[in-house]
Design a protein around this motif. Structure first.
Motif, short mmCIF file in Angstrom:
data_model
loop_
_atom_site.label_atom_id
_atom_site.label_comp_id
_atom_site.label_asym_id
_atom_site.label_seq_id
_atom_site.Cartn_x
_atom_site.Cartn_y
_atom_site.Cartn_z
N HIS A 165 0.84 -1.21 0.00
CA HIS A 165 0.00 0.00 0.00
C HIS A 165 0.87 1.25 0.00
N GLU A 166 1.87 1.26 0.92
CA GLU A 166 2.68 2.47 1.08
C GLU A 166 3.44 2.79 -0.20
N THR A 167 4.02 1.73 -0.79
CA THR A 167 4.89 1.97 -1.95
C THR A 167 4.09 2.35 -3.18
N ARG A 168 2.97 1.66 -3.42
CA ARG A 168 2.18 2.00 -4.61
C ARG A 168 1.65 3.43 -4.52
N MET A 169 1.31 3.89 -3.31
CA MET A 169 0.85 5.27 -3.19
C MET A 169 2.01 6.24 -3.41
N ALA A 170 3.20 5.88 -2.89
CA ALA A 170 4.36 6.75 -3.10
C ALA A 170 4.71 6.83 -4.59
N MET A 171 4.57 5.70 -5.28
CA MET A 171 4.82 5.69 -6.73
C MET A 171 3.80 6.58 -7.44
N ALA A 172 2.53 6.48 -7.01
CA ALA A 172 1.49 7.30 -7.65
C ALA A 172 1.78 8.78 -7.42
N GLU A 173 2.21 9.14 -6.20
CA GLU A 173 2.50 10.56 -5.92
C GLU A 173 3.64 11.06 -6.81
N LEU A 174 4.67 10.21 -6.97
CA LEU A 174 5.79 10.64 -7.81
C LEU A 174 5.36 10.73 -9.29
N ALA A 175 4.51 9.79 -9.71
CA ALA A 175 4.01 9.85 -11.09
C ALA A 175 3.20 11.13 -11.30
N ILE A 176 2.36 11.46 -10.32
CA ILE A 176 1.54 12.68 -10.43
C ILE A 176 2.44 13.92 -10.45
N LYS A 177 3.49 13.89 -9.63
CA LYS A 177 4.43 15.02 -9.63
C LYS A 177 5.09 15.17 -11.00
N ASN A 178 5.50 14.04 -11.57
CA ASN A 178 6.10 14.10 -12.91
C ASN A 178 5.15 14.76 -13.89
N LEU A 179 3.89 14.35 -13.85
CA LEU A 179 2.92 14.86 -14.83
C LEU A 179 2.60 16.32 -14.58
N THR A 180 2.32 16.68 -13.32
CA THR A 180 1.93 18.08 -13.06
C THR A 180 3.13 19.01 -13.30
N ASP A 181 4.33 18.61 -12.84
CA ASP A 181 5.51 19.44 -13.11
C ASP A 181 5.68 19.63 -14.61
N PHE A 182 5.54 18.53 -15.35
CA PHE A 182 5.77 18.61 -16.79
C PHE A 182 4.76 19.53 -17.46
N PHE A 183 3.48 19.37 -17.12
CA PHE A 183 2.47 20.20 -17.79
C PHE A 183 2.56 21.66 -17.34
N GLU A 184 3.05 21.87 -16.11
CA GLU A 184 3.14 23.27 -15.63
C GLU A 184 4.43 23.96 -16.03
N THR A 185 5.54 23.18 -16.08
CA THR A 185 6.85 23.85 -16.29
C THR A 185 7.61 23.31 -17.50
N GLY A 186 7.14 22.20 -18.06
CA GLY A 186 7.89 21.57 -19.17
C GLY A 186 9.00 20.67 -18.67
N GLN A 187 9.19 20.58 -17.33
CA GLN A 187 10.28 19.80 -16.75
C GLN A 187 9.71 18.74 -15.81
N ALA A 188 9.98 17.46 -16.07
CA ALA A 188 9.49 16.40 -15.19
C ALA A 188 10.48 16.15 -14.07
N ALA A 189 9.99 15.60 -12.95
CA ALA A 189 10.84 15.38 -11.77
C ALA A 189 11.86 14.26 -12.01
N THR A 190 11.40 13.13 -12.53
CA THR A 190 12.31 11.99 -12.72
C THR A 190 12.17 11.43 -14.15
N PRO A 191 12.69 12.17 -15.14
CA PRO A 191 12.69 11.65 -16.50
C PRO A 191 13.74 10.55 -16.64
N VAL A 192 13.53 9.58 -17.52
CA VAL A 192 14.56 8.56 -17.75
C VAL A 192 15.52 9.11 -18.80
#
Ligand code: NAP
Length: 313
Positions: A284-311
């Motif tokens: 539970h803990e890890t899947r939610m942490a993964m979801a939060e990081l995925a959401i951060k990647n998406l919101t950062d990208f759409f807001e600033t053009g820069q994702a938090a953890t791009p490959v």
């Protein structure tokens, strides 16, 4: 589709735990793959994909999304995403490294212990009443075993940190030597010959395709065990079944397989294996942490053009 987040709608590929999907839907409008229709208008609205790392994304699908800008996977592996195609189109790919290290490492250690102490069989032994008629066969210590890490990255190092207190000793392989105290082997066969337990935790993909084959398993030998928490593609599954049937290795514990979900397979009929359903990060803990990081990647990208953890592409 829920209305409306202010962000462009995302195409959702794969099944997510309910809580994770609910969390994603608090921030994004999601279009399920089966809802993606053939109207150019709907396809043109999709600028992002959210997926999980055990799903393959075909190039043909990406070709139908003319305005796609980001593919965001919940997971660290991205071998299911056509990276060079994405690079050529300028599509950013993101993953969720680090937040899952502990959960995957805990499962890896659990698999090692389950195999050495025959925990699955012991559970059956008690449940079926076989205990009334005899004693359970002896297992093996983890203390004193030599463990070979095939890939000593983020997850590999977390596994080592958990194995050292058990008094195991460590060796590793990878494309290059690292600044660590444990012996490095650039040859996988030599690493396998040196250790009792081989733990596979390198990435999947072309570069590691079936690098664990009959030769490596022979080198591991009749007292050796293989643990794979990386990708099924890294191990030649036919060679592994042969080694297990012929007892040229002692056993294997597998969280990942060539084809998933594992269908009818000789592996399921062997008693010197432990099988889990690709659940390394499935807490539970890890899947939610993964979801939060995925959401951060998406919101950062759409807001600033820069994702938090791009490959690295
Ligand atoms: P990471 O930090 O990138 O570490 C990967 C390690 O593999 C590095 O030490 C790397 O060392 C080594 N490596 C890379 N290419 C290699 C090659 N061609 N041959 C041998 N070694 C190679 O990745 P991570 O975060 O630890 O994740 C590792 C993998 O675990 C993921 O890619 C994913 O497939 C898998 N995983 C599985 C689950 C699960 O649920 N079972 C969950 C998460 C992740 P060098 O650069 O020196 O080669």
């Amino acid at each position: 589709m829920a209305i409306s987040s202010g962000f462009p709608p995302l195409l959702k590929i794969g099944v997510f735990p309910c809580a994770v999907e609910a969390r994603l839907r608090t921030t994004f409008d999601l279009v399920d793959l089966h809802e993606l229709d053939d109207t150019a208008d709907q396809r043109a609205r999709i600028q992002g994909i959210v997926t999980r790392s055990n799903y393959r994304i075909p190039v043909e699908l990406l070709e139908r999304l003319p305005n796609l800008r980001i593919i965001c996977t919940n997971g660290v592996g991205y071998d299911g995403i056509p990276l060079s195609y994405a690079r050529n189109r300028g599509i950013v790919v993101t993953n969720t490294p680090d937040v899952l290290n502990k959960a995957v490492a805990e499962l890896a250690v659990g698999l090692v212990l389950a195999l050495l102490r025959n925990i699955s069989q012991a559970d059956q032994f008690v449940r079926t009443g076989a205990w009334q008629a005899g004693t359970f066969p002896l297992g093996l210590n983890l203390a004193g075993k030599k463990v070979g890490m095939v890939g000593l990255g983020r997850i590999g190092k977390e596994i080592v940190a958990r194995l050292l207190p058990f008094e195991a000793t460590i060796a590793y392989s990878g494309r290059q030597r690292q600044d660590v105290e444990w012996p490095y082997f650039n040859d996988l066969g030599a690493l396998a010959a040196h250790v009792d337990i081989l733990i596979v935790c390198c990435p999947g993909g072309q570069a590691t395709y079936q690098i664990i084959d009959a030769q490596v398993l022979d080198a591991l030998g009749p007292t050796g065990i293989l643990v794979n928490i990386a990708r099924g593609s890294v191990v030649n599954q036919v060679d592994l079944v042969n080694a297990l049937v012929n007892k040229t290795i002692l056993g294997a514990a597998l969280d990942v397989f060539e084809e998933e979900p594992l269908a009818d397979s000789p592996l399921s009929r062997l008693n010197n294996v432990v099988l889990t359903p690709h659940m390394g990060s499935a807490t539970h803990e890890t899947r939610m942490a993964m979801a939060e990081l995925a959401i951060k990647n998406l919101t950062d990208f759409f807001e600033t053009g820069q994702a938090a953890t791009p490959v690295a592409q």
